[in-house]
Design a protein around this motif. Structure first.
Motif, PDB file in Angstrom:
ATOM      1  N   ALA A  78      14.034   8.215  -5.819  1.00 26.52           N
ATOM      2  CA  ALA A  78      12.552   7.709  -5.418  1.00 26.52           C
ATOM      3  C   ALA A  78      12.825   6.505  -4.430  1.00 26.52           C
ATOM      4  CB  ALA A  78      11.790   7.811  -6.908  1.00 26.52           C
ATOM      5  N   VAL A  79      13.054   5.415  -4.629  1.00 20.70           N
ATOM      6  CA  VAL A  79      12.685   4.637  -3.647  1.00 20.70           C
ATOM      7  C   VAL A  79      13.471   5.117  -2.662  1.00 20.70           C
ATOM      8  CG1 VAL A  79      12.171   2.284  -5.497  1.00 20.70           C
ATOM      9  CG2 VAL A  79      14.883   3.200  -4.473  1.00 20.70           C
ATOM     10  N   SER A  80      14.079   5.914  -2.687  1.00 21.14           N
ATOM     11  CA  SER A  80      15.642   5.760  -1.067  1.00 21.14           C
ATOM     12  C   SER A  80      14.701   6.964  -0.223  1.00 21.14           C
ATOM     13  CB  SER A  80      16.929   6.463  -1.322  1.00 21.14           C
ATOM     14  OG  SER A  80      17.875   5.689  -2.139  1.00 21.14           O
ATOM     15  N   LEU A  81      13.555   8.016  -1.340  1.00 24.24           N
ATOM     16  CA  LEU A  81      13.394   8.800  -0.735  1.00 24.24           C
ATOM     17  C   LEU A  81      11.859   7.984   0.038  1.00 24.24           C
ATOM     18  CD1 LEU A  81      13.518  12.012  -2.665  1.00 24.24           C
ATOM     19  CD2 LEU A  81      14.501  11.659  -0.522  1.00 24.24           C
ATOM     20  N   ALA A  82      11.350   6.899  -0.729  1.00 23.50           N
ATOM     21  CA  ALA A  82      10.264   6.185   0.078  1.00 23.50           C
ATOM     22  C   ALA A  82      10.770   5.548   1.387  1.00 23.50           C
ATOM     23  CB  ALA A  82       9.574   5.718  -0.907  1.00 23.50           C
ATOM     24  N   GLY A 120      10.012  -5.630  -0.907  1.00 27.07           N
ATOM     25  CA  GLY A 120       8.597  -5.225  -1.905  1.00 27.07           C
ATOM     26  C   GLY A 120       8.247  -3.563  -2.125  1.00 27.07           C
ATOM     27  N   LEU A 121       9.403  -2.533  -1.761  1.00 25.60           N
ATOM     28  CA  LEU A 121       9.041  -1.586  -1.489  1.00 25.60           C
ATOM     29  C   LEU A 121       9.180  -1.429  -3.371  1.00 25.60           C
ATOM     30  CD1 LEU A 121       8.282   1.072  -0.547  1.00 25.60           C
ATOM     31  CD2 LEU A 121       9.762   1.896   0.096  1.00 25.60           C
ATOM     32  N   ILE A 122      10.470  -1.476  -3.278  1.00 29.48           N
ATOM     33  CA  ILE A 122      11.536  -0.969  -4.882  1.00 29.48           C
ATOM     34  C   ILE A 122      10.789  -2.093  -5.780  1.00 29.48           C
ATOM     35  CG2 ILE A 122      13.399  -1.108  -6.286  1.00 29.48           C
ATOM     36  CD1 ILE A 122      14.771  -1.362  -3.618  1.00 29.48           C
ATOM     37  N   VAL A 176       0.516  -1.156   0.405  1.00 28.96           N
ATOM     38  CA  VAL A 176       0.017   0.297  -0.175  1.00 28.96           C
ATOM     39  C   VAL A 176       0.985   1.576  -0.128  1.00 28.96           C
ATOM     40  CG1 VAL A 176      -1.879   1.255   1.154  1.00 28.96           C
ATOM     41  CG2 VAL A 176      -1.415  -1.621   0.829  1.00 28.96           C
ATOM     42  N   ALA A 177       1.831   0.702   1.200  1.00 27.34           N
ATOM     43  CA  ALA A 177       2.648   2.613   0.654  1.00 27.34           C
ATOM     44  C   ALA A 177       3.370   2.282  -0.271  1.00 27.34           C
ATOM     45  CB  ALA A 177       3.450   1.719   2.319  1.00 27.34           C
ATOM     46  N   ALA A 178       4.017   1.087  -1.107  1.00 27.17           N
ATOM     47  CA  ALA A 178       4.626   2.152  -2.351  1.00 27.17           C
ATOM     48  C   ALA A 178       3.498   2.273  -3.104  1.00 27.17           C
ATOM     49  CB  ALA A 178       5.210   0.250  -2.698  1.00 27.17           C
ATOM     50  N   TYR A 179       2.429   1.960  -3.336  1.00 26.71           N
ATOM     51  CA  TYR A 179       1.607   2.091  -3.899  1.00 26.71           C
ATOM     52  C   TYR A 179       0.687   4.146  -3.807  1.00 26.71           C
ATOM     53  CZ  TYR A 179      -2.455   2.004  -7.399  1.00 26.71           C
ATOM     54  OH  TYR A 179      -3.865   2.550  -8.453  1.00 26.71           O
ATOM     55  N   LEU A 180       1.425   3.963  -2.806  1.00 30.37           N
ATOM     56  CA  LEU A 180       1.177   5.401  -2.141  1.00 30.37           C
ATOM     57  C   LEU A 180       2.185   6.198  -3.224  1.00 30.37           C
ATOM     58  CD1 LEU A 180      -0.390   5.903   1.008  1.00 30.37           C
ATOM     59  CD2 LEU A 180      -1.524   6.115  -0.637  1.00 30.37           C
ATOM     60  N   LEU A 181       3.344   6.035  -2.616  1.00 27.87           N
ATOM     61  CA  LEU A 181       4.622   6.922  -2.972  1.00 27.87           C
ATOM     62  C   LEU A 181       4.497   6.725  -4.424  1.00 27.87           C
ATOM     63  CD1 LEU A 181       6.940   5.189   0.095  1.00 27.87           C
ATOM     64  CD2 LEU A 181       5.963   7.571  -0.937  1.00 27.87           C
ATOM     65  N   SER A 182       3.985   5.755  -5.376  1.00 33.44           N
ATOM     66  CA  SER A 182       3.814   6.032  -6.702  1.00 33.44           C
ATOM     67  C   SER A 182       3.659   7.114  -7.208  1.00 33.44           C
ATOM     68  CB  SER A 182       3.794   4.652  -7.319  1.00 33.44           C
ATOM     69  OG  SER A 182       4.485   2.899  -6.833  1.00 33.44           O
ATOM     70  N   ALA A 183       2.235   6.849  -6.744  1.00 35.60           N
ATOM     71  CA  ALA A 183       1.574   8.392  -7.025  1.00 35.60           C
ATOM     72  C   ALA A 183       1.796   9.141  -6.782  1.00 35.60           C
ATOM     73  CB  ALA A 183      -0.353   7.857  -5.829  1.00 35.60           C
ATOM     74  N   PHE A 184       3.069   9.442  -5.428  1.00 37.19           N
ATOM     75  CA  PHE A 184       3.651  10.620  -4.964  1.00 37.19           C
ATOM     76  C   PHE A 184       5.270  11.210  -6.098  1.00 37.19           C
ATOM     77  CE2 PHE A 184       6.659  12.763  -2.130  1.00 37.19           C
ATOM     78  CZ  PHE A 184       6.345  14.158  -1.806  1.00 37.19           C
ATOM     79  N   PHE A 185       5.632   9.744  -6.493  1.00 32.01           N
ATOM     80  CA  PHE A 185       6.763  10.156  -7.539  1.00 32.01           C
ATOM     81  C   PHE A 185       6.179  10.274  -8.923  1.00 32.01           C
ATOM     82  CE2 PHE A 185       8.832   8.653  -3.307  1.00 32.01           C
ATOM     83  CZ  PHE A 185       9.727  10.263  -3.130  1.00 32.01           C
ATOM     84  N   THR A 234      18.282  -1.426 -15.934  1.00 29.49           N
ATOM     85  CA  THR A 234      18.797  -2.036 -13.789  1.00 29.49           C
ATOM     86  C   THR A 234      19.012  -0.615 -12.947  1.00 29.49           C
ATOM     87  OG1 THR A 234      21.055  -2.569 -14.443  1.00 29.49           O
ATOM     88  CG2 THR A 234      19.800  -4.223 -14.787  1.00 29.49           C
ATOM     89  N   LYS A 235      18.486   0.145 -12.875  1.00 34.34           N
ATOM     90  CA  LYS A 235      19.007   1.577 -12.627  1.00 34.34           C
ATOM     91  C   LYS A 235      18.526   1.381 -11.103  1.00 34.34           C
ATOM     92  CE  LYS A 235      19.183   4.162 -16.227  1.00 34.34           C
ATOM     93  NZ  LYS A 235      18.099   5.800 -16.862  1.00 34.34           N
ATOM     94  N   SER A 236      17.605   0.601 -10.792  1.00 33.04           N
ATOM     95  CA  SER A 236      17.011   0.341  -9.523  1.00 33.04           C
ATOM     96  C   SER A 236      16.924  -0.426  -9.055  1.00 33.04           C
ATOM     97  CB  SER A 236      15.459   1.219  -8.409  1.00 33.04           C
ATOM     98  OG  SER A 236      15.151   0.650  -9.732  1.00 33.04           O
ATOM     99  N   GLN A 237      17.875  -1.791  -9.350  1.00 34.67           N
ATOM    100  CA  GLN A 237      17.411  -2.941  -9.415  1.00 34.67           C
ATOM    101  C   GLN A 237      18.918  -3.311  -8.032  1.00 34.67           C
ATOM    102  OE1 GLN A 237      19.202  -5.979 -12.136  1.00 34.67           O
ATOM    103  NE2 GLN A 237      17.335  -6.912 -11.503  1.00 34.67           N
TER     104      GLN A 237
END
Lengths: 467, 307
Positions: free
Chosen positions: B175-179, B246-248, B138-147, B258-261
């Motif tokens: 983005a994933v670090s901020l998340a 999960g978040l990433i 859920v958090a990842a989904y919210l943050l996707s919308a945010f970023f 592979t920029k966030s792998q």
């Protein structure tokens, strides 16, 4: 603190490993159970697993029809249809996990021909020769299709239900706006690129050209994107004469360069959109019907989306869209190129009801049902009687065109290593389309990876003859 | 008298043995738990270590005939640019989101909350812990919308006249670090709040009397007194962050390219998308080793503090 650290470490490891372990109940996968050992197949419960493509329900409807036919003919039997909703690569992983254990193995599984040899080597599938021996319909199948489901041991492991070819779909109305001919026949890659450039210039707001690329689209990227290019160069993936995989070829680099050109010049969807796992259904149900895409390198089956039973009915497609063959790089060779794949129905080695499963496959593959699926599922028929059927031939405006491509079509090297090689192709494509690597570097990485996969430099060659 | 002494004397020689036997008897009820631990925790670990040295796979030859391949998986990993890239990204991700982000933000928030009113404290506490309590997906989904390209962050940046960018595509690891900072700060905040509440008021007051200003009090009194908490916090969030998956996966799937792998995503791709279980478990072992190195560094910090 020490305890806590140990616990953390152990927990982290444990969690990572549980995943792996749950996938690894090895058991006796090497032993092949005997086929056709028991003759009578009384009432049985059969589980049939297939891939549910996005919103399409053609297969589901087809199977539901066959299920009631089968259940009526075999009182007391039950057929359970298990749609596996997953993207390309996830589907293979899911069914491989299912087939590892007798508790979860379906009785019938829908196998892509590119993966069948790999799964045969893995011991997941049951040879069907003893069944086929007594089956009068097998002679109706085309030889090339039979070959697609044959293991390296010469046995047959799947019954093909259709094949496909690939070519360029283009929107005649957009071509007209751009001042391009409505009857389009590109002769070289450059012809395709220059048409795309003209469209970009003259018809803003339209995506000039789409080819699948990158990991999210899995095998569609490798085969329908990359190999449609590569097999139009002088090079190939595998040298059948030397029995070696081809590395360091100019054709490979040229193909990657083509990928780079279309994405860096903005002739294709933005890499971000192209990397969406839903790109396949988006092209079929949105971009093409909404006339937002001018040229699409795609499969023969795509019009299935626009049938009345499809995900996005669009009756005008046959007048709006034209089809033309994908040209070779410089017009050489046969001048056009196409790749073919297709799917088969197979019985997992760990199925509990192989005999009943075979009965069900026979029902799936009656002339009537095969013709129905070829028509509704927008397949190129693999049965001679279906291919000769007038209703099938006239079932769509593009059937004749795509059936004719069978004469130039190429099959992927159906070897156990192919799926791994395919993964390296899509990795190379993705790094080029996102600008992470140059085509040369990506090709170099591919060469290294292939050497690792097939077991050393002596299993590779730089010569592409023998295709 | 003698009767009472005699048994004691007689019992003395056996003191070495009897309590041990008694201990064993007392341990008996624990044996099912220990057995379960061995089967479900030690078992998988040993199996993983074994798998890391084989060619185990989900399909192809590695599925039917599992062969011992020695150090081949590790050799392959360390010569692969995708692997070194993911190690690098894992370190960047851990440094930005855990060591710098969660740690300092958590400390800052807990220091500020100490001085604020109860209303503010409750409000901030609820907001921060809310992010922590949300399920990962859920958090990842919210943050996707945010970023997202037309997401909240860019709308805010445009509003103040700053150029936005497509965070998930252009700067995915940021983005994933901020998340992860957003999601994980609550943990550090709780650890530090607990540690700060342990500091006796008098010490700080006397430092104040001696004329130490805010920053000097923080640097010379408060921080040294919570060093243990800092080390503990750093170790726990580092280990947590190393294994974030999960978040990433939900935000970027490790892409584009592979920029966030990070390592867990690379491991997942190799093991489950590309079917190479043996290679995947070898990467898991490397991940474990990296976690162990970090833990050792922090433990040294803790021990030198204790000495």
């Amino acid at each position: 603190m020490v305890k806590r650290k140990r616990f953390q470490a152990a927990a982290a490891l444990g969690a990572a490993l549980l995943l792996a372990v749950s996938a690894c109940s090895q058991g006796s996968t090497t032993k092949q159970p005997e086929a056709g050992s028991s003759q009578s197949s009384g009432p049985a419960h059969i589980k049939i697993a297939y891939q549910q493509w996005g919103p399409g329900v053609v297969m589901k409807n087809f199977l539901t029809g066959v299920k009631s036919e089968y259940e009526a003919a075999h009182p007391g039997s039950q057929v359970e249809i298990v749609p596996v909703v997953a993207s390309e690569n996830d589907y293979y992983t899911k069914i491989q996990l299912m087939m590892r254990s007798p508790n979860t193995a379906p009785d019938i599984v829908y196998e892509d021909t590119f993966l069948i040899n790999s799964d045969i080597t893995a011991g997941y599938l049951r040879p069907l020769d003893d069944y086929i021996k007594n089956w009068d319909q097998w002679s109706q199948f085309e030889d090339t299709a039979k070959g697609a489901a044959r293991g390296q041991d010469g046995k047959t492991y799947g019954i093909p239900d259709g094949t496909d070819t690939r070519a360029l779909w283009y929107n005649k109305q957009i071509f007209q706006k751009a001042g391009l001919p409505a009857d389009w026949h590109p002769k070289t890659w450059d012809d395709v690129l220059s048409a795309a450039r003209t469209i970009k210039q003259k018809v803003p707001g339209v995506i000039p050209f789409n080819m699948y690329s990158g990991k999210p689209m899995g095998e569609a990227s490798a085969m329908q994107g990359f190999e449609m290019l590569l097999y139009g160069t002088k090079d190939t993936l595998y040298n059948y004469d030397q029995k070696k995989w081809v590395v360091g070829s100019q054709g490979f680099k040229d193909s990657l360069n083509f990928v780079k050109t279309v994405f860096s010049e903005g002739l294709a969807p933005s890499p971000k959109d192209a990397l969406s796992p839903n790109m396949g259904s988006k092209v079929g149900t949105e971009l093409l019907p909404q006339q937002k895409l001018a040229i699409d390198l795609d499969g023969s089956w795509i019009y299935g989306n626009w049938l009345k039973s499809g995900a996005k009915p669009w009756p005008q497609w046959s007048t709006v869209l034209g089809q033309t063959a994908m040209p070779t790089q410089d017009g050489g060779g046969k001048g056009k190129v196409s790749l073919s794949g297709g799917w088969t129905w197979a019985i997992p080695a760990k199925s509990k009801n192989p005999d009943a499963a075979w009965d069900f496959i026979k029902t799936l593959q009656t002339q009537k049902n095969a013709a129905k699926y070829a028509t509704d599922g927008a397949q190129i028929a693999v049965r001679k009687d279906v291919a000769a059927d007038a209703a099938y031939k006239s079932s769509s405006a593009s059937t004749q065109f795509f059936t004719d491509l069978v004469s130039v079509t190429v099959y992927r090297p159906a070897l156990p290593e192919y799926p791994k090689v395919s993964n390296e192709i899509i990795t190379a494509m993705e790094s080029v389309m996102t600008g992470q690597s140059s085509p040369d570097d990506a090709a170099k990485n591919y060469d290294q990876a292939v050497e690792g996969i097939v077991g050393g430099k002596d299993k590779t060659t730089t010569q592409s003859t023998g295709q | 008298m003698t009767t009472t002494v005699a048994p004691t004397a007689a019992a003395t020689p056996s003191t070495g043995k009897r309590p041990r036997a008694a201990k064993l008897v007392r341990m008996l009820p624990l044996s099912p738990a220990i057995g379960l631990m061995l089967v479900f925790l030690a078992g998988p670990i040993i199996y993983c270590v074994y798998a890391a040295f084989t060619n185990m796979a989900l399909t192809g030859t590695g599925a039917a005939n599992v062969k011992f391949v020695g150090l081949e998986n590790f050799r392959k990993a360390f010569s692969s640019s995708a692997f070194t890239n993911s190690i690098w990204l894992t370190l960047v991700f851990t440094l930005i989101s855990a060591i710098i982000g969660q740690n300092t933000l958590g400390l800052g928030l807990s220091l500020l909350m100490r001085r604020s009113t109860k209303v503010v404290r409750n409000f901030v506490g609820t907001a921060v812990i809310g992010a922590w309590v949300l399920p990962e997906v859920v958090a990842a989904y919210l943050l996707s919308a945010f970023f997202n390209d037309d997401g909240t962050l860019n709308v805010m940046l445009h509003a103040v006249g700053l150029p936005g960018q497509d965070w998930l595509y252009g700067a995915p690891i940021i983005a994933v670090s901020l998340a992860n900072i957003w999601r994980g700060t609550a943990f550090s905040m709780l650890v530090y709040s607990a540690a700060l509440s342990e500091i006796p008021k008098e010490i700080e007051e006397s430092a104040e009397m001696d004329g130490a200003g805010g920053w000097r009090r923080l640097a010379f009194v408060t921080l040294p007194m919570i060093t243990r908490a800092i080390m503990t916090n750093l170790m726990l969030i580092t280990l947590q962050t190393l294994s974030v998956f999960g978040l990433i996966y939900a935000m970027t799937r490790g892409g584009p390219g592979t920029k966030s792998q990070t390592l867990p995503l690379y491991m997942y791709e190799q093991a489950f998308s590309f079917s190479q279980i043996g290679y995947g478990t070898a990467i898991a072992l490397v991940m474990l080793a990296i976690g162990a190195v970090f833990s050792l560094i922090y433990l040294r910090g803790l021990n030198s503090e204790a000495a």
